[in-house]
Write a protein that holds these residues in place. Structure first.
Motif, PDB file in Angstrom:
ATOM      1  N   ALA A 112       0.828  -1.209   0.000  1.00  0.00           N
ATOM      2  CA  ALA A 112       0.000   0.000   0.000  1.00  0.00           C
ATOM      3  C   ALA A 112       0.861   1.257   0.000  1.00  0.00           C
ATOM      4  N   ARG A 113       1.922   1.242   0.783  1.00  0.00           N
ATOM      5  CA  ARG A 113       2.793   2.425   0.842  1.00  0.00           C
ATOM      6  C   ARG A 113       3.541   2.641  -0.470  1.00  0.00           C
ATOM      7  N   PRO A 175       5.767  18.458   1.166  1.00  0.00           N
ATOM      8  CA  PRO A 175       4.436  18.597   0.561  1.00  0.00           C
ATOM      9  C   PRO A 175       4.103  17.409  -0.326  1.00  0.00           C
ATOM     10  N   GLY A 176       2.838  17.041  -0.339  1.00  0.00           N
ATOM     11  CA  GLY A 176       2.400  15.968  -1.216  1.00  0.00           C
ATOM     12  C   GLY A 176       2.735  14.578  -0.734  1.00  0.00           C
ATOM     13  N   ARG A 177       3.235  14.447   0.489  1.00  0.00           N
ATOM     14  CA  ARG A 177       3.578  13.132   1.035  1.00  0.00           C
ATOM     15  C   ARG A 177       2.660  12.825   2.211  1.00  0.00           C
ATOM     16  N   VAL A 178       2.246  11.578   2.305  1.00  0.00           N
ATOM     17  CA  VAL A 178       1.485  11.157   3.471  1.00  0.00           C
ATOM     18  C   VAL A 178       2.464  10.940   4.615  1.00  0.00           C
ATOM     19  N   LEU A 179       2.219  11.621   5.732  1.00  0.00           N
ATOM     20  CA  LEU A 179       3.036  11.457   6.925  1.00  0.00           C
ATOM     21  C   LEU A 179       2.193  10.764   7.987  1.00  0.00           C
ATOM     22  N   SER A 180       2.652   9.617   8.447  1.00  0.00           N
ATOM     23  CA  SER A 180       1.922   8.899   9.484  1.00  0.00           C
ATOM     24  C   SER A 180       2.044   9.653  10.805  1.00  0.00           C
ATOM     25  N   ARG A 181       1.193   9.310  11.760  1.00  0.00           N
ATOM     26  CA  ARG A 181       1.284   9.935  13.079  1.00  0.00           C
ATOM     27  C   ARG A 181       2.639   9.636  13.708  1.00  0.00           C
ATOM     28  N   GLU A 182       3.159   8.430  13.513  1.00  0.00           N
ATOM     29  CA  GLU A 182       4.463   8.086  14.068  1.00  0.00           C
ATOM     30  C   GLU A 182       5.561   8.948  13.459  1.00  0.00           C
ATOM     31  N   GLN A 183       5.490   9.179  12.151  1.00  0.00           N
ATOM     32  CA  GLN A 183       6.466  10.066  11.518  1.00  0.00           C
ATOM     33  C   GLN A 183       6.360  11.479  12.072  1.00  0.00           C
ATOM     34  N   LEU A 184       5.137  11.968  12.232  1.00  0.00           N
ATOM     35  CA  LEU A 184       4.955  13.327  12.746  1.00  0.00           C
ATOM     36  C   LEU A 184       5.441  13.449  14.185  1.00  0.00           C
ATOM     37  N   ARG A 222      -4.892  17.261   4.488  1.00  0.00           N
ATOM     38  CA  ARG A 222      -5.874  16.212   4.210  1.00  0.00           C
ATOM     39  C   ARG A 222      -5.605  14.988   5.099  1.00  0.00           C
ATOM     40  N   THR A 223      -6.677  14.398   5.587  1.00  0.00           N
ATOM     41  CA  THR A 223      -6.572  13.149   6.335  1.00  0.00           C
ATOM     42  C   THR A 223      -6.619  11.988   5.349  1.00  0.00           C
ATOM     43  N   VAL A 224      -5.617  11.123   5.407  1.00  0.00           N
ATOM     44  CA  VAL A 224      -5.584   9.932   4.564  1.00  0.00           C
ATOM     45  C   VAL A 224      -5.923   8.757   5.477  1.00  0.00           C
ATOM     46  N   ARG A 225      -7.110   8.236   5.333  1.00  0.00           N
ATOM     47  CA  ARG A 225      -7.616   7.227   6.259  1.00  0.00           C
ATOM     48  C   ARG A 225      -6.673   6.022   6.347  1.00  0.00           C
ATOM     49  N   GLY A 226      -6.333   5.685   7.577  1.00  0.00           N
ATOM     50  CA  GLY A 226      -5.474   4.541   7.815  1.00  0.00           C
ATOM     51  C   GLY A 226      -3.999   4.802   7.602  1.00  0.00           C
ATOM     52  N   GLU A 227      -3.641   6.035   7.146  1.00  0.00           N
ATOM     53  CA  GLU A 227      -2.231   6.316   6.870  1.00  0.00           C
ATOM     54  C   GLU A 227      -1.708   7.524   7.651  1.00  0.00           C
TER      55      GLU A 227
END
Length: 238
Positions: A112-113, A175-184, A222-227
């Protein structure tokens, strides 16, 4: 067909299992055991994405990340790190890695990633901005990283808390990258301050409010569900 993935890992069993698994999801896969083999593979064919283990003999993954950042049109990179190796994850992200997974991981999450990285690369959204750039622009906003202030189109300044500043700084750098909560958490943790998933969500909510964003109709965060979260804006120096 998802595209071509280059797997770089010194563990032959991992290379074989990842190759078999990814091929089952329609990926073409090349594999390399070290930096030398990785360079040879890149010289023959540019992959759409690279899976790069950080614990490699000789040149480690961080050294290879530095080298990749000097190459024109380098593909996106997903790092594989040891669980709990926070420092390597943060350094890797700062060096230009696009995502990471900690070992052991769920293979379906890796797929998925990788798919998400290829989709974002295809959209051509902006990459990291220079760390030394003080003034940045996105949408109708200017962001002063020295004074930690947002300035809107009417030249009205909006102060940010320390947590909001660290969060926005992490977003505009990627920008334009999904950052997980752990990454943040890794990217925004301050010395002596306890940060968890809930505090990240609260900081996102407060930052959205100051940007005029809403969770239902987000224009920027934007919230990316599950990511996790994605900063959906082109960021340029002022």
């Amino acid at each position: 067909m998802n595209g071509l993935c280059l797997v770089v890992d010194d563990d032959a069993e991992i290379r074989t299992s990842l190759t078999t698994y990814l091929q089952g999801f329609g990926w073409r896969v090349n594999a390399a055991a070290d930096g030398r083999a990785m360079r040879q593979a890149l010289a023959l064919q540019r992959p759409d994405v690279i899976v790069l283990d950080l614990m490699l003999p000789g040149e480690d993954g961080l050294a290879l990340l530095r080298w990749l950042q000097t190459q024109a049109d380098a593909p996106p990179v997903l790092m594989l790190t040891a669980r709990g190796d926070t420092l390597s994850r943060v350094v890797g992200l700062e060096l230009g890695a696009d995502d990471y997974l900690a070992k052991p991981f769920e293979p379906r999450e890796l797929v998925a990633r990788l798919q998400a990285l290829v989709r974002r690369a295809a959209k051509g959204q902006g990459g990291p901005v220079d760390d030394d750039t003080r003034l940045l622009r996105f949408g109708r906003w200017r962001f002063d990283r020295m004074t930690r202030q947002l300035v809107n189109a009417e030249d009205v300044g909006i102060a940010l808390s320390a947590a909001e500043f660290r969060l926005l700084a992490a977003f505009v750098q990627r920008p334009g990258r999904v950052l997980s909560r752990e990454q943040l958490i890794d990217l925004t943790r301050a010395p002596g301050v306890e940060v968890n998933d809930r505090s990240v969500d609260l900081a996102v909510s407060r930052l959205r409010a100051k940007l005029g964003d809403t969770a239902r109709e987000p224009a920027l965060i934007r919230t990316v569900r599950g990511e996790g979260y994605l900063f959906d804006a082109e960021v340029t120096p002022c």
